[in-house]
Design a protein around this motif. Structure first.
Motif, PDB file in Angstrom:
ATOM      1  N   ARG A 250      24.205 -66.083   1.701  1.00  0.00           N
ATOM      2  CA  ARG A 250      24.352 -65.899   0.253  1.00  0.00           C
ATOM      3  C   ARG A 250      25.595 -66.636  -0.256  1.00  0.00           C
ATOM      4  NH1 ARG A 250      22.576 -60.639   1.702  1.00  0.00           N
ATOM      5  NH2 ARG A 250      24.732 -59.914   1.772  1.00  0.00           N
ATOM      6  N   GLU A 251      26.649 -66.626   0.531  1.00  0.00           N
ATOM      7  CA  GLU A 251      27.866 -67.329   0.125  1.00  0.00           C
ATOM      8  C   GLU A 251      27.610 -68.836   0.060  1.00  0.00           C
ATOM      9  OE1 GLU A 251      32.550 -67.816   1.419  1.00  0.00           O
ATOM     10  OE2 GLU A 251      31.087 -67.167   2.915  1.00  0.00           O
ATOM     11  N   GLU A 252      26.911 -69.357   1.038  1.00  0.00           N
ATOM     12  CA  GLU A 252      26.614 -70.793   1.045  1.00  0.00           C
ATOM     13  C   GLU A 252      25.738 -71.163  -0.142  1.00  0.00           C
ATOM     14  OE1 GLU A 252      26.754 -74.663   1.769  1.00  0.00           O
ATOM     15  OE2 GLU A 252      28.011 -73.126   2.708  1.00  0.00           O
ATOM     16  N   GLN A 253      24.762 -70.324  -0.469  1.00  0.00           N
ATOM     17  CA  GLN A 253      23.913 -70.585  -1.631  1.00  0.00           C
ATOM     18  C   GLN A 253      24.745 -70.570  -2.915  1.00  0.00           C
ATOM     19  OE1 GLN A 253      20.939 -67.536  -1.316  1.00  0.00           O
ATOM     20  NE2 GLN A 253      19.749 -68.647   0.218  1.00  0.00           N
ATOM     21  N   ALA A 254      25.656 -69.622  -3.015  1.00  0.00           N
ATOM     22  CA  ALA A 254      26.524 -69.538  -4.201  1.00  0.00           C
ATOM     23  C   ALA A 254      27.438 -70.759  -4.274  1.00  0.00           C
ATOM     24  CB  ALA A 254      27.346 -68.255  -4.166  1.00  0.00           C
ATOM     25  N   ARG A 255      27.912 -71.224  -3.127  1.00  0.00           N
ATOM     26  CA  ARG A 255      28.765 -72.415  -3.081  1.00  0.00           C
ATOM     27  C   ARG A 255      27.974 -73.648  -3.552  1.00  0.00           C
ATOM     28  NH1 ARG A 255      33.345 -72.169  -0.752  1.00  0.00           N
ATOM     29  NH2 ARG A 255      32.777 -70.464   0.633  1.00  0.00           N
ATOM     30  N   GLN A 256      26.730 -73.754  -3.113  1.00  0.00           N
ATOM     31  CA  GLN A 256      25.890 -74.879  -3.536  1.00  0.00           C
ATOM     32  C   GLN A 256      25.587 -74.812  -5.029  1.00  0.00           C
ATOM     33  OE1 GLN A 256      22.511 -74.690  -0.925  1.00  0.00           O
ATOM     34  NE2 GLN A 256      23.640 -75.474   0.839  1.00  0.00           N
ATOM     35  N   ARG A 257      25.343 -73.594  -5.507  1.00  0.00           N
ATOM     36  CA  ARG A 257      25.066 -73.443  -6.943  1.00  0.00           C
ATOM     37  C   ARG A 257      26.291 -73.846  -7.758  1.00  0.00           C
ATOM     38  NH1 ARG A 257      24.946 -68.340 -10.527  1.00  0.00           N
ATOM     39  NH2 ARG A 257      24.255 -69.251 -12.479  1.00  0.00           N
ATOM     40  N   LEU A 258      27.485 -73.446  -7.308  1.00  0.00           N
ATOM     41  CA  LEU A 258      28.697 -73.822  -8.021  1.00  0.00           C
ATOM     42  C   LEU A 258      28.868 -75.340  -8.026  1.00  0.00           C
ATOM     43  CD1 LEU A 258      31.294 -73.138  -9.509  1.00  0.00           C
ATOM     44  CD2 LEU A 258      32.413 -72.871  -7.275  1.00  0.00           C
ATOM     45  N   ALA A 259      28.627 -75.975  -6.889  1.00  0.00           N
ATOM     46  CA  ALA A 259      28.740 -77.436  -6.827  1.00  0.00           C
ATOM     47  C   ALA A 259      27.766 -78.086  -7.810  1.00  0.00           C
ATOM     48  CB  ALA A 259      28.475 -77.925  -5.404  1.00  0.00           C
ATOM     49  N   HIS A 260      26.549 -77.542  -7.883  1.00  0.00           N
ATOM     50  CA  HIS A 260      25.554 -78.071  -8.821  1.00  0.00           C
ATOM     51  C   HIS A 260      26.031 -77.899 -10.262  1.00  0.00           C
ATOM     52  CE1 HIS A 260      21.690 -78.938 -10.665  1.00  0.00           C
ATOM     53  NE2 HIS A 260      21.793 -77.787 -11.313  1.00  0.00           N
ATOM     54  N   GLU A 261      26.551 -76.740 -10.573  1.00  0.00           N
ATOM     55  CA  GLU A 261      26.998 -76.480 -11.947  1.00  0.00           C
ATOM     56  C   GLU A 261      28.207 -77.336 -12.313  1.00  0.00           C
ATOM     57  OE1 GLU A 261      25.291 -74.997 -14.122  1.00  0.00           O
ATOM     58  OE2 GLU A 261      23.835 -74.098 -12.755  1.00  0.00           O
ATOM     59  N   VAL A 262      29.094 -77.570 -11.364  1.00  0.00           N
ATOM     60  CA  VAL A 262      30.236 -78.448 -11.627  1.00  0.00           C
ATOM     61  C   VAL A 262      29.742 -79.863 -11.909  1.00  0.00           C
ATOM     62  CG1 VAL A 262      32.232 -79.555 -10.518  1.00  0.00           C
ATOM     63  CG2 VAL A 262      31.951 -77.090 -10.382  1.00  0.00           C
ATOM     64  N   GLU A 263      28.762 -80.303 -11.155  1.00  0.00           N
ATOM     65  CA  GLU A 263      28.187 -81.637 -11.371  1.00  0.00           C
ATOM     66  C   GLU A 263      27.524 -81.718 -12.743  1.00  0.00           C
ATOM     67  OE1 GLU A 263      24.514 -84.105  -9.516  1.00  0.00           O
ATOM     68  OE2 GLU A 263      25.903 -83.225  -8.053  1.00  0.00           O
ATOM     69  N   GLU A 264      26.766 -80.694 -13.094  1.00  0.00           N
ATOM     70  CA  GLU A 264      26.118 -80.674 -14.416  1.00  0.00           C
ATOM     71  C   GLU A 264      27.161 -80.672 -15.531  1.00  0.00           C
ATOM     72  OE1 GLU A 264      22.866 -80.634 -15.518  1.00  0.00           O
ATOM     73  OE2 GLU A 264      22.233 -81.081 -13.473  1.00  0.00           O
ATOM     74  N   LEU A 265      28.241 -79.948 -15.364  1.00  0.00           N
ATOM     75  CA  LEU A 265      29.299 -79.898 -16.369  1.00  0.00           C
ATOM     76  C   LEU A 265      29.958 -81.263 -16.500  1.00  0.00           C
ATOM     77  CD1 LEU A 265      31.043 -78.247 -18.330  1.00  0.00           C
ATOM     78  CD2 LEU A 265      32.515 -77.678 -16.377  1.00  0.00           C
ATOM     79  N   GLU A 266      30.194 -81.918 -15.372  1.00  0.00           N
ATOM     80  CA  GLU A 266      30.794 -83.254 -15.405  1.00  0.00           C
ATOM     81  C   GLU A 266      29.875 -84.232 -16.145  1.00  0.00           C
ATOM     82  OE1 GLU A 266      33.393 -86.211 -15.184  1.00  0.00           O
ATOM     83  OE2 GLU A 266      33.823 -84.152 -14.599  1.00  0.00           O
ATOM     84  N   GLN A 267      28.575 -84.147 -15.908  1.00  0.00           N
ATOM     85  CA  GLN A 267      27.631 -85.015 -16.612  1.00  0.00           C
ATOM     86  C   GLN A 267      27.648 -84.739 -18.116  1.00  0.00           C
ATOM     87  OE1 GLN A 267      23.810 -84.516 -14.761  1.00  0.00           O
ATOM     88  NE2 GLN A 267      24.455 -85.489 -12.842  1.00  0.00           N
ATOM     89  N   ALA A 268      27.758 -83.469 -18.487  1.00  0.00           N
ATOM     90  CA  ALA A 268      27.822 -83.122 -19.909  1.00  0.00           C
ATOM     91  C   ALA A 268      29.096 -83.680 -20.542  1.00  0.00           C
ATOM     92  CB  ALA A 268      27.760 -81.608 -20.083  1.00  0.00           C
ATOM     93  N   HIS A 269      30.208 -83.639 -19.810  1.00  0.00           N
ATOM     94  CA  HIS A 269      31.460 -84.228 -20.300  1.00  0.00           C
ATOM     95  C   HIS A 269      31.302 -85.735 -20.500  1.00  0.00           C
ATOM     96  CE1 HIS A 269      34.577 -81.188 -20.513  1.00  0.00           C
ATOM     97  NE2 HIS A 269      34.163 -80.646 -19.367  1.00  0.00           N
ATOM     98  N   GLN A 270      30.661 -86.376 -19.550  1.00  0.00           N
ATOM     99  CA  GLN A 270      30.464 -87.820 -19.643  1.00  0.00           C
ATOM    100  C   GLN A 270      29.594 -88.175 -20.850  1.00  0.00           C
ATOM    101  OE1 GLN A 270      28.914 -88.979 -15.838  1.00  0.00           O
ATOM    102  NE2 GLN A 270      30.903 -88.793 -14.809  1.00  0.00           N
ATOM    103  N   ARG A 271      28.510 -87.425 -21.056  1.00  0.00           N
ATOM    104  CA  ARG A 271      27.636 -87.684 -22.205  1.00  0.00           C
ATOM    105  C   ARG A 271      28.395 -87.498 -23.525  1.00  0.00           C
ATOM    106  NH1 ARG A 271      23.776 -84.943 -19.150  1.00  0.00           N
ATOM    107  NH2 ARG A 271      23.973 -83.071 -20.409  1.00  0.00           N
ATOM    108  N   ARG A 272      29.201 -86.469 -23.581  1.00  0.00           N
ATOM    109  CA  ARG A 272      29.958 -86.240 -24.814  1.00  0.00           C
ATOM    110  C   ARG A 272      31.001 -87.329 -25.027  1.00  0.00           C
ATOM    111  NH1 ARG A 272      33.430 -81.011 -26.421  1.00  0.00           N
ATOM    112  NH2 ARG A 272      34.966 -82.162 -25.257  1.00  0.00           N
ATOM    113  N   SER A 273      31.611 -87.795 -23.941  1.00  0.00           N
ATOM    114  CA  SER A 273      32.589 -88.886 -24.056  1.00  0.00           C
ATOM    115  C   SER A 273      31.923 -90.151 -24.582  1.00  0.00           C
ATOM    116  CB  SER A 273      33.234 -89.177 -22.708  1.00  0.00           C
ATOM    117  OG  SER A 273      34.000 -88.091 -22.290  1.00  0.00           O
TER     118      SER A 273
END
Length: 148
Positions: free
Chosen positions: A32-55
């Motif tokens: 469960r911890e590994e799944q949560a870690r992967q989900r966080l990595a995915h969400e960080v990546e999605e957030l970075e993409q959203a920042h790039q689009r807004r920039s």
């Protein structure tokens, strides 16, 4: 095997089963911890993409509606990232607790095994004393018969 040792053996078997269960739960907590870690990595990546689009929109001078939409999307992605981070923290805590349970169960099994070994040695010593007493009585009986 004495009744005390039988009871102790049953208790030891029960504690070993609890240890096995705790180890299984630790494995599940790690997953469960590994799944949560992967989900966080995915969400960080999605957030970075959203920042790039807004920039990109900021450099291009986008329309207000598009800017508002991207800004809302960025805020949503940040909310998802925070939720993923909270889930990871919760999963890490659960793993730490599961590990503590394994250690406590292992200690309980070890205590019972030590107690069982001590009891076995005590019974062996008692048996040796009985044998020695019997041997001494037989020797004494033979010597008293021989003295007559």
């Amino acid at each position: 095997m004495s009744s005390r040792r039988q009871r102790l053996q049953k208790l030891t078997d029960l504690r070993k089963k609890e240890l096995d269960d705790a180890v299984g739960e630790l494995g599940r907590a790690r997953e469960r911890e590994e799944q949560a870690r992967q989900r966080l990595a995915h969400e960080v990546e999605e957030l970075e993409q959203a920042h790039q689009r807004r920039s990109i929109l900021a450099r291009q001078g986008a329309a207000t509606e598009l800017w508002t939409s991207e800004n809302d999307w960025l805020e949503l992605r940040e909310t998802y990232r925070q939720a993923a981070h909270a889930a990871l923290s919760k999963a890490e805590l659960a793993r730490h607790r599961a590990f503590a349970e394994v250690m406590a169960a292992r200690a309980a099994v070890k205590k019972l095994e030590v107690l069982g070994e001590r009891l076995r040695r005590e019974e062996l010593r008692d048996e040796e004393r009985k044998d020695q007493r019997l041997h001494d009585e037989l020797t004494q009986a033979r010597s008293s018969r021989g003295a007559r």
